[in-house]
Design an enzyme around this catalytic site. Sequence first.
Site, PDB file in Angstrom:
ATOM      1  N   GLY A  67       0.787  -1.223   0.000  1.00 49.90           N
ATOM      2  CA  GLY A  67       0.000   0.000   0.000  1.00 49.90           C
ATOM      3  C   GLY A  67       0.820   1.274   0.000  1.00 49.90           C
ATOM      4  O   GLY A  67       1.859   1.363  -0.650  1.00 49.90           O
ATOM      5  N   ASP A  84       7.614  -3.355   9.315  1.00 47.80           N
ATOM      6  CA  ASP A  84       6.247  -3.848   9.234  1.00 47.80           C
ATOM      7  C   ASP A  84       6.092  -5.044  10.161  1.00 47.80           C
ATOM      8  O   ASP A  84       7.080  -5.577  10.675  1.00 47.80           O
ATOM      9  CB  ASP A  84       5.889  -4.242   7.794  1.00 47.80           C
ATOM     10  CG  ASP A  84       4.411  -4.056   7.493  1.00 47.80           C
ATOM     11  OD1 ASP A  84       3.579  -4.688   8.169  1.00 47.80           O
ATOM     12  OD2 ASP A  84       4.074  -3.270   6.582  1.00 47.80           O
ATOM     13  N   VAL A  96       4.791  -3.526  17.479  1.00 45.76           N
ATOM     14  CA  VAL A  96       5.366  -2.188  17.290  1.00 45.76           C
ATOM     15  C   VAL A  96       5.254  -1.324  18.542  1.00 45.76           C
ATOM     16  O   VAL A  96       5.675  -0.170  18.534  1.00 45.76           O
ATOM     17  CB  VAL A  96       4.700  -1.456  16.103  1.00 45.76           C
ATOM     18  CG1 VAL A  96       5.073  -2.113  14.790  1.00 45.76           C
ATOM     19  CG2 VAL A  96       3.178  -1.391  16.268  1.00 45.76           C
ATOM     20  N   ASN A 118       3.796   5.704   9.130  1.00 43.38           N
ATOM     21  CA  ASN A 118       2.690   5.459   8.210  1.00 43.38           C
ATOM     22  C   ASN A 118       1.752   4.339   8.671  1.00 43.38           C
ATOM     23  O   ASN A 118       0.565   4.364   8.369  1.00 43.38           O
ATOM     24  CB  ASN A 118       3.265   5.117   6.833  1.00 43.38           C
ATOM     25  CG  ASN A 118       2.252   4.502   5.904  1.00 43.38           C
ATOM     26  OD1 ASN A 118       1.364   5.170   5.385  1.00 43.38           O
ATOM     27  ND2 ASN A 118       2.360   3.186   5.696  1.00 43.38           N
ATOM     28  N   TYR A 134     -10.382   5.430  15.930  1.00 47.28           N
ATOM     29  CA  TYR A 134      -9.454   5.808  14.859  1.00 47.28           C
ATOM     30  C   TYR A 134      -9.307   7.323  14.777  1.00 47.28           C
ATOM     31  O   TYR A 134      -8.194   7.858  14.763  1.00 47.28           O
ATOM     32  CB  TYR A 134      -9.948   5.250  13.526  1.00 47.28           C
ATOM     33  CG  TYR A 134      -9.128   5.671  12.331  1.00 47.28           C
ATOM     34  CD1 TYR A 134      -7.911   5.053  12.048  1.00 47.28           C
ATOM     35  CD2 TYR A 134      -9.567   6.685  11.471  1.00 47.28           C
ATOM     36  CE1 TYR A 134      -7.156   5.437  10.953  1.00 47.28           C
ATOM     37  CE2 TYR A 134      -8.817   7.074  10.377  1.00 47.28           C
ATOM     38  CZ  TYR A 134      -7.612   6.444  10.120  1.00 47.28           C
ATOM     39  OH  TYR A 134      -6.865   6.835   9.037  1.00 47.28           O
TER      40      TYR A 134
END
Length: 221
Positions: free
Chosen positions: A14, A34, A56, A82, A147
């Site tokens: 993406g 990632d 993460v 990101n 979100y």
Amino acid sequence: METRTALVTGAAQGLGQQFAVALAGRGYRVAGLDLQPQPETAGKILDYVELVVPDVTDEQQLRQALEQVIDRFGTLHVLVNNAETVPEADFEDITPEEWRHVMRFNLEAPYLLTRAVLPYLKAAGWGRIVNIASSAVLSAPPTMVPYVTSKAALIGFTRVLASALGPYGITVNAIAPRTPHAAPAVQEPADLVSTLMYVVDEGSGTVTGQTLNVAGGPVPG
């Protein structure tokens, strides 16, 4: 000018992959971080460091990943936060565990990684931190409460960090794309890539603390 090094999160696919490839095309040495392997991204970039970090929000895992970048490239100049999670549900159906997961992934992870890379950016005397926010902060879709909250906090984080890091030659900006399902505009990745290239450019040192709304048109707010 020395060759710059960039670290991009969510680089397996993406937009993160697009960012990584674009930065490499501009001469950056690139590391991608990632949750999963990134063979497709690595296949598009000649000099690439693949970092697989299962959690993460684990500081030790992030430090170990960052050590790989420094061992390979010696320094770091650009961080692109990101990676994100984009759940949708009615507010009443969101459990405290789901709420915390979104906050940890979308807000705590960028904080931890930014904190980890800062010594290297300061040592380099030049840096660019770019946080990927969302135009949903303005449009406020009712099924995306955690979100939107996390992205609003990320914008606040961007603004205050820009003030704190300006004396070190480090800029901090946010890019706010349109959410994937939003209508009517269709957003091309190239729009976001060009915005990223602008804020990381050597000549954009006075652009800091900004949130660039790249939503393909006006949004409510």
